[in-house]
Scaffold this motif. Structure first.
Motif, short mmCIF file in Angstrom:
data_model
loop_
_atom_site.label_atom_id
_atom_site.label_comp_id
_atom_site.label_asym_id
_atom_site.label_seq_id
_atom_site.Cartn_x
_atom_site.Cartn_y
_atom_site.Cartn_z
N LEU A 42 0.81 -1.22 0.00
CA LEU A 42 0.00 0.00 0.00
C LEU A 42 0.85 1.27 0.00
O LEU A 42 0.45 2.28 -0.58
CB LEU A 42 -0.96 0.00 1.19
CG LEU A 42 -2.05 -1.06 1.14
CD1 LEU A 42 -2.82 -1.10 2.45
CD2 LEU A 42 -2.99 -0.81 -0.03
N THR A 43 2.01 1.24 0.64
CA THR A 43 2.85 2.45 0.67
C THR A 43 3.59 2.66 -0.64
O THR A 43 4.09 3.77 -0.88
CB THR A 43 3.86 2.42 1.84
OG1 THR A 43 4.61 1.22 1.77
CG2 THR A 43 3.15 2.52 3.17
N LYS A 44 3.64 1.66 -1.51
CA LYS A 44 4.25 1.83 -2.83
C LYS A 44 3.37 2.65 -3.77
O LYS A 44 3.85 3.17 -4.76
CB LYS A 44 4.51 0.46 -3.48
CG LYS A 44 5.65 -0.30 -2.86
CD LYS A 44 5.81 -1.64 -3.55
CE LYS A 44 6.84 -2.50 -2.86
NZ LYS A 44 6.94 -3.83 -3.49
N GLN A 45 2.10 2.72 -3.47
CA GLN A 45 1.15 3.39 -4.35
C GLN A 45 1.16 4.89 -4.09
O GLN A 45 1.52 5.35 -3.03
CB GLN A 45 -0.26 2.83 -4.13
CG GLN A 45 -0.34 1.33 -4.27
CD GLN A 45 0.23 0.82 -5.59
OE1 GLN A 45 -0.11 1.30 -6.65
NE2 GLN A 45 1.14 -0.14 -5.51
N THR A 46 0.71 5.63 -5.08
CA THR A 46 0.65 7.09 -4.94
C THR A 46 -0.80 7.52 -4.77
O THR A 46 -1.48 7.92 -5.71
CB THR A 46 1.24 7.78 -6.19
OG1 THR A 46 0.56 7.30 -7.34
CG2 THR A 46 2.73 7.51 -6.30
N PHE A 47 -1.29 7.36 -3.55
CA PHE A 47 -2.63 7.85 -3.23
C PHE A 47 -2.55 8.54 -1.88
O PHE A 47 -1.62 8.33 -1.12
CB PHE A 47 -3.68 6.74 -3.24
CG PHE A 47 -3.34 5.56 -2.37
CD1 PHE A 47 -2.78 4.42 -2.90
CD2 PHE A 47 -3.58 5.59 -0.99
CE1 PHE A 47 -2.45 3.34 -2.10
CE2 PHE A 47 -3.27 4.51 -0.18
CZ PHE A 47 -2.70 3.39 -0.75
N SER A 48 -3.52 9.37 -1.61
CA SER A 48 -3.46 10.18 -0.40
C SER A 48 -4.39 9.66 0.70
O SER A 48 -4.81 10.42 1.55
CB SER A 48 -3.80 11.63 -0.73
OG SER A 48 -5.10 11.69 -1.29
N PHE A 49 -4.70 8.38 0.68
CA PHE A 49 -5.56 7.78 1.67
C PHE A 49 -4.73 6.93 2.63
O PHE A 49 -3.67 6.44 2.27
CB PHE A 49 -6.60 6.86 1.02
CG PHE A 49 -7.58 7.57 0.15
CD1 PHE A 49 -8.64 8.27 0.70
CD2 PHE A 49 -7.46 7.52 -1.23
CE1 PHE A 49 -9.57 8.91 -0.10
CE2 PHE A 49 -8.38 8.17 -2.04
CZ PHE A 49 -9.43 8.86 -1.48
N PHE A 50 -5.25 6.75 3.82
CA PHE A 50 -4.69 5.75 4.72
C PHE A 50 -5.85 4.88 5.17
O PHE A 50 -7.01 5.22 5.01
CB PHE A 50 -3.93 6.37 5.90
CG PHE A 50 -4.79 7.18 6.83
CD1 PHE A 50 -5.46 6.57 7.88
CD2 PHE A 50 -4.90 8.55 6.66
CE1 PHE A 50 -6.24 7.32 8.75
CE2 PHE A 50 -5.67 9.30 7.52
CZ PHE A 50 -6.34 8.69 8.57
N ILE A 51 -5.52 3.72 5.74
CA ILE A 51 -6.53 2.74 6.10
C ILE A 51 -6.29 2.28 7.54
O ILE A 51 -5.21 1.78 7.85
CB ILE A 51 -6.47 1.51 5.17
CG1 ILE A 51 -6.63 1.95 3.71
CG2 ILE A 51 -7.51 0.48 5.56
CD1 ILE A 51 -6.19 0.91 2.71
#
Length: 185
Positions: A42-51
């Motif tokens: 998940l941290t490899k992706q470029t999105f501004s959300f956390f879970i």
């Protein structure tokens, strides 16, 4: 789990989370290793959300529950023998998924005795507001669990109480409850 955000992007991330979680649990036998791998993905992706995420793995032979918590509200356990309600693994909760690839997630394992009940919920339950603006709260969830007779009973109690508490106000956040009990015999 609960994605920070709303709408289609958050829904797509949650769908992806489900498939990634399954994959990580198949490839890593130890639950904490699986969540460490999931966080790496998940941290490899470029999105501004956390879970926020709580993983519970049940061993029905040993009657053991293993919990890994990534910033989610700790699951609650009602011990049937004493009626006591406790948080499971609150002391090992780590930050949410997708924030930092360097986080190492830990796990805790407990034994479920006959009649014990476990409840997990999203902040849409604990933070739902009354018309006066006060939040439902974790203490109220704990009280519902303490007075319950099992998984079906506690989920029904909480949902009815939330409806009464909000007095018909529109829902502001997602609401999810998962509960299970070990058979009493």
């Amino acid at each position: 789990g609960d994605v920070a955000g709303h709408g289609v992007p958050a829904a797509l991330l949650m769908a992806r989370l489900c498939s990634e979680t399954r994959y990580c649990l198949v490839t890593d036998i130890i639950p904490s290793d699986a969540i460490n791998s999931l966080n790496q993905q998940l941290t490899k992706q470029t999105f501004s959300f956390f879970i926020t995420f709580a993983l519970c793995v049940l061993d029905p032979i040993r009657h053991e529950l293993t919990v890994v918590n990534a910033g989610h509200m700790p699951p609650l356990l009602r011990r049937a023998r004493t009626g006591e309600v406790e948080e499971i693994a609150a002391d090992i909760s780590s930050p949410p998924l997708g924030i930092d690839s360097g986080i190492t997630y830990e796990q805790a394992t407990i034994t479920l005795e006959p009649g014990d009940t476990v409840v997990m919920y999203t902040d849409g339950i604990s933070e739902c507001p009354s018309p006066a603006g006060t939040q439902y709260g974790i203490d109220r969830i704990r009280q519902m669990l303490a007075n319950s007779t099992g998984a079906r009973d506690v989920t029904g109690r909480i949902l009815k109480d939330v409806i009464a508490f909000t007095k018909g106000m529109p829902q502001e956040d997602d609401t999810c409850i998962v509960a299970f009990s070990r058979n009493a015999n």
